[in-house]
Design a protein around this motif. Structure first.
Motif, short mmCIF file in Angstrom:
data_model
loop_
_atom_site.label_atom_id
_atom_site.label_comp_id
_atom_site.label_asym_id
_atom_site.label_seq_id
_atom_site.Cartn_x
_atom_site.Cartn_y
_atom_site.Cartn_z
N SER A 83 7.82 5.42 -8.45
CA SER A 83 7.36 4.99 -9.77
C SER A 83 7.07 3.49 -9.77
O SER A 83 7.91 2.69 -9.36
CB SER A 83 8.44 5.29 -10.82
N LEU A 84 5.89 3.14 -10.22
CA LEU A 84 5.53 1.73 -10.37
C LEU A 84 5.50 1.38 -11.85
O LEU A 84 5.32 2.23 -12.71
CB LEU A 84 4.18 1.45 -9.72
N LEU A 85 5.66 0.10 -12.12
CA LEU A 85 5.77 -0.40 -13.49
C LEU A 85 4.43 -0.88 -14.02
O LEU A 85 3.56 -1.31 -13.25
CB LEU A 85 6.78 -1.55 -13.55
N HIS A 86 4.28 -0.86 -15.33
CA HIS A 86 3.09 -1.41 -15.98
C HIS A 86 3.24 -2.93 -16.04
O HIS A 86 3.37 -3.52 -17.10
CB HIS A 86 2.94 -0.82 -17.37
N ARG A 87 3.26 -3.51 -14.87
CA ARG A 87 3.47 -4.94 -14.72
C ARG A 87 2.52 -5.43 -13.62
O ARG A 87 1.67 -4.69 -13.13
CB ARG A 87 4.92 -5.24 -14.34
N SER A 88 2.72 -6.66 -13.19
CA SER A 88 1.88 -7.22 -12.13
C SER A 88 2.30 -6.67 -10.77
O SER A 88 3.40 -6.13 -10.61
CB SER A 88 1.99 -8.74 -12.12
N VAL A 89 1.41 -6.84 -9.79
CA VAL A 89 1.74 -6.47 -8.42
C VAL A 89 2.99 -7.22 -7.98
O VAL A 89 3.92 -6.63 -7.39
CB VAL A 89 0.56 -6.81 -7.48
N TYR A 90 3.03 -8.52 -8.28
CA TYR A 90 4.19 -9.34 -7.89
C TYR A 90 5.47 -8.76 -8.48
O TYR A 90 6.47 -8.59 -7.77
CB TYR A 90 3.99 -10.78 -8.36
N GLY A 133 0.97 2.56 -11.87
CA GLY A 133 0.07 1.99 -10.87
C GLY A 133 -1.27 2.69 -10.78
O GLY A 133 -1.92 2.69 -9.73
N TYR A 134 -1.72 3.27 -11.93
CA TYR A 134 -2.93 4.11 -11.89
C TYR A 134 -4.19 3.33 -11.52
O TYR A 134 -5.20 3.93 -11.12
CB TYR A 134 -3.13 4.82 -13.23
N LEU A 136 -4.51 1.49 -9.01
CA LEU A 136 -4.56 1.36 -7.56
C LEU A 136 -4.77 2.72 -6.91
O LEU A 136 -4.52 3.76 -7.52
CB LEU A 136 -3.24 0.76 -7.04
N SER A 137 -5.19 2.71 -5.66
CA SER A 137 -5.30 3.97 -4.91
C SER A 137 -3.91 4.45 -4.51
O SER A 137 -2.93 3.69 -4.57
CB SER A 137 -6.16 3.76 -3.66
N GLY A 138 -3.83 5.70 -4.08
CA GLY A 138 -2.54 6.24 -3.66
C GLY A 138 -1.93 5.47 -2.52
O GLY A 138 -0.72 5.19 -2.51
N GLY A 139 -2.73 5.10 -1.53
CA GLY A 139 -2.23 4.34 -0.39
C GLY A 139 -1.76 2.94 -0.78
O GLY A 139 -0.77 2.43 -0.24
N GLN A 140 -2.46 2.32 -1.73
CA GLN A 140 -2.04 1.00 -2.20
C GLN A 140 -0.71 1.09 -2.94
O GLN A 140 0.17 0.24 -2.77
CB GLN A 140 -3.13 0.41 -3.10
N ILE A 144 2.94 -0.79 -1.92
CA ILE A 144 3.74 -1.60 -2.83
C ILE A 144 5.16 -1.06 -2.93
O ILE A 144 6.14 -1.82 -2.92
CB ILE A 144 3.08 -1.66 -4.22
N ALA A 145 5.30 0.26 -2.98
CA ALA A 145 6.63 0.87 -3.05
C ALA A 145 7.44 0.58 -1.79
O ALA A 145 8.65 0.32 -1.85
CB ALA A 145 6.51 2.38 -3.27
#
Length: 202
Positions: A83-90, A133-134, A136-140, A144-145
């Motif tokens: 799960s990625l957050l609705h935040r910046s990449v950083y 993280g929608y 971004l692509s799946g691989g990206q 990040i994860a």
């Protein structure tokens, strides 16, 4: 792992008297078809399930007897659908370690091949990636994860199908970098592709 047996609801047994020793620094690959018990194996290691019989020990301490905070400190974990957050990449990478310095975040991104696409994003590391993280692509998303998990640098680093969305050459490069930079850590890579594991010790 000493003589463990495990099944769900007394159905088909996934493990019968499994014994496995993983020394510090070893890079271990686990492969098998869907339903073979790969993720169950990881859930047992993480202490999410207990074996029906036998023991899982870390430094000769029974995993079941460790406080939850100590258990968490032992593992870095990157699942297939992190799960990625609705935040910046950083912020998404830094989420892996609450007191991480910018230098540590950038190092994790570089080692996990995130910088290869971050620099092309509209606002670089400050790009907001959307819920889950929608943008971004799946691989990206997977990279990040993995960078988030790497940042923690726990003694045991587990990738549970976490590179499945990467091209073979990118996957090989990423795993090589992890092996080089986690020399004194245990790395466990779960995959359904034998080619993913060729650079590992076992």
């Amino acid at each position: 792992i000493e003589n463990i047996s495990f099944s769900y609801d007394n159905q088909r047994s996934l493990f019968n008297n499994l014994t496995l020793h993983i020394p510090i620094g070893q890079k271990l690959g686990v492969i098998g078809p869907s339903g073979a018990g790969k993720t169950s194996f990881i859930h047992l290691l993480l202490g999410l399930y207990n074996p029906i019989q036998g023991f899982i020990k870390i430094n000769n301490q029974d995993l079941r007897n460790l406080p939850i905070d100590q258990k968490r400190s032992l593992f870095s974990y990157a699942p297939q659908g992190a799960s990625l957050l609705h935040r910046s990449v950083y912020d998404n990478i830094a989420f892996g370690k609450s007191d991480a310095s910018p230098a540590e975040v950038y190092e994790a991104a570089k080692i996990c091949l995130c910088d290869e696409f971050i620099n092309s994003l509209s606002n670089g590391y400050e790009t907001i990636i959307g819920e889950g993280g929608y943008k971004l692509s799946g691989g990206q998303r997977q990279r990040i994860a993995i960078a988030r998990a790497y940042l923690k640098k726990a003694p045991i680093f587990i990738l549970d199908e976490a590179t499945s969305g990467l091209e073979a050459s990118l996957e090989e490069k990423l795993l090589n970098r992890l092996c080089q930079n986690l020399k004194n850590h245990i790395l466990i890579v779960i995959s359904h592709r034998i080619s993913s594991l060729k650079g590992l010790d076992r």
